[in-house]
Design a protein around this motif. Structure first.
Motif, PDB file in Angstrom:
ATOM      1  N   VAL A   2      18.426  13.193  54.373  1.00  0.00           N
ATOM      2  CA  VAL A   2      17.500  12.075  54.150  1.00  0.00           C
ATOM      3  C   VAL A   2      17.849  11.472  52.792  1.00  0.00           C
ATOM      4  CG1 VAL A   2      15.602  13.103  55.492  1.00  0.00           C
ATOM      5  CG2 VAL A   2      15.668  13.428  53.009  1.00  0.00           C
ATOM      6  N   THR A   3      17.367  10.270  52.556  1.00  0.00           N
ATOM      7  CA  THR A   3      17.460   9.726  51.210  1.00  0.00           C
ATOM      8  C   THR A   3      16.050   9.647  50.638  1.00  0.00           C
ATOM      9  OG1 THR A   3      17.461   7.431  51.991  1.00  0.00           O
ATOM     10  CG2 THR A   3      19.606   8.453  51.576  1.00  0.00           C
TER      11      THR A   3
ATOM     12  N   THR B  57      14.813   4.268  62.250  1.00  0.00           N
ATOM     13  CA  THR B  57      14.827   4.556  60.823  1.00  0.00           C
ATOM     14  C   THR B  57      13.407   4.422  60.318  1.00  0.00           C
ATOM     15  OG1 THR B  57      17.057   3.670  60.613  1.00  0.00           O
ATOM     16  CG2 THR B  57      15.790   3.845  58.599  1.00  0.00           C
ATOM     17  N   TYR B  58      12.961   5.427  59.545  1.00  0.00           N
ATOM     18  CA  TYR B  58      11.581   5.477  59.084  1.00  0.00           C
ATOM     19  C   TYR B  58      11.511   5.536  57.565  1.00  0.00           C
ATOM     20  CZ  TYR B  58      10.462   6.425  63.911  1.00  0.00           C
ATOM     21  OH  TYR B  58      10.337   6.326  65.275  1.00  0.00           O
ATOM     22  N   SER B  59      10.531   4.833  57.026  1.00  0.00           N
ATOM     23  CA  SER B  59      10.200   4.857  55.615  1.00  0.00           C
ATOM     24  C   SER B  59       8.904   5.662  55.494  1.00  0.00           C
ATOM     25  CB  SER B  59       9.986   3.424  55.127  1.00  0.00           C
ATOM     26  OG  SER B  59       9.448   3.419  53.834  1.00  0.00           O
TER      27      SER B  59
ATOM     28  N   VAL C  74      17.858   6.176  44.065  1.00  0.00           N
ATOM     29  CA  VAL C  74      17.986   6.757  45.399  1.00  0.00           C
ATOM     30  C   VAL C  74      18.882   7.986  45.324  1.00  0.00           C
ATOM     31  CG1 VAL C  74      18.796   6.373  47.769  1.00  0.00           C
ATOM     32  CG2 VAL C  74      17.651   4.525  46.525  1.00  0.00           C
TER      33      VAL C  74
ATOM     34  N   VAL D  34       9.565   7.330  48.372  1.00  0.00           N
ATOM     35  CA  VAL D  34       9.831   6.943  49.753  1.00  0.00           C
ATOM     36  C   VAL D  34      10.970   7.820  50.256  1.00  0.00           C
ATOM     37  CG1 VAL D  34      10.626   5.133  51.326  1.00  0.00           C
ATOM     38  CG2 VAL D  34       9.097   4.551  49.434  1.00  0.00           C
TER      39      VAL D  34
ATOM     40  N   GLN E 149       6.290   6.920  52.968  1.00  0.00           N
ATOM     41  CA  GLN E 149       5.805   6.736  51.607  1.00  0.00           C
ATOM     42  C   GLN E 149       4.787   7.808  51.277  1.00  0.00           C
ATOM     43  OE1 GLN E 149       4.666   2.754  50.450  1.00  0.00           O
ATOM     44  NE2 GLN E 149       5.807   1.904  52.178  1.00  0.00           N
TER      45      GLN E 149
ATOM     46  N   VAL F 221      11.143   1.148  60.224  1.00  0.00           N
ATOM     47  CA  VAL F 221      11.768   0.008  59.541  1.00  0.00           C
ATOM     48  C   VAL F 221      13.087  -0.429  60.180  1.00  0.00           C
ATOM     49  CG1 VAL F 221      10.641   0.464  57.332  1.00  0.00           C
ATOM     50  CG2 VAL F 221      12.859   1.524  57.806  1.00  0.00           C
TER      51      VAL F 221
ATOM     52  N   ASN G  45      13.563   8.178  53.304  1.00  0.00           N
ATOM     53  CA  ASN G  45      14.155   7.435  54.418  1.00  0.00           C
ATOM     54  C   ASN G  45      14.726   8.454  55.391  1.00  0.00           C
ATOM     55  OD1 ASN G  45      17.085   6.101  55.348  1.00  0.00           O
ATOM     56  ND2 ASN G  45      15.276   4.845  55.669  1.00  0.00           N
TER      57      ASN G  45
END
Length: 151
Positions: free
Chosen positions: A23-24, A81-83, A37, A72, A85, A115, A74
């Motif tokens: 993940v990032t 792709t999901y953000s 990031v 966040v 938070q 996203v 990612n």
């Protein structure tokens, strides 16, 4: 079509975060105030509202979180792709039963947003290979994931 927004992890994301994965992580840099990031892999969904991750005690991520707790994550999963938070805090300065000096960070999820750009889906997820001693890597990964599950 608006992107789907949830207050917690949906089932496929929770299931996908039950093992180590790429993940990032985005944080606010504590020196510049700009975005930062990082790629991480020791991550675990503790429940549908909480994510744990482990990072080296010297990581810039910790300094960033100590100054501004907004993060966040990612995640590429579930063909999208999901953000994710949330608000992060250092839960443990030193993760127990792990030979490296790793901190355990807890993220309280505030929003999960799909996203992915319209009309597309992910057809293959990110894969990576550890480039150092495979047996040592597998052992360390097990130790870290087990320690996070116990926390």
């Amino acid at each position: 079509m608006a992107n789907q927004v949830e207050p917690k992890l949906i089932s496929p994301l929770y299931e996908g975060l039950q093992k180590e994965r790429f993940v990032t992580l985005a944080t606010i840099d504590h020196e510049t105030g700009g975005p930062n990031v990082s790629a991480i892999s020791w991550i675990l969904a503790k429940d549908d509202s909480t994510i744990y991750f482990a990072v080296d005690n010297r990581s810039r991520i910790l300094g960033n979180i100590n100054k501004n707790d907004k993060v966040v994550i990612n995640l590429i999963a579930n063909e999208s792709t999901y953000s994710i938070q949330g608000d992060a805090r250092v839960k443990e300065e030193r993760l127990q039963d792990v030979p490296l000096k790793l901190a355990l960070v807890e993220v309280s999820i505030t929003e999960v947003r799909d996203v992915m750009f319209y009309g597309s889906k992910i057809i293959t997820e990110v894969q990576y290979d550890k480039t150092y001693d495979k047996n040592a890597a597998e052992k360390l990964d097990r130790q870290v994931m087990d320690a996070m599950k116990k926390a």
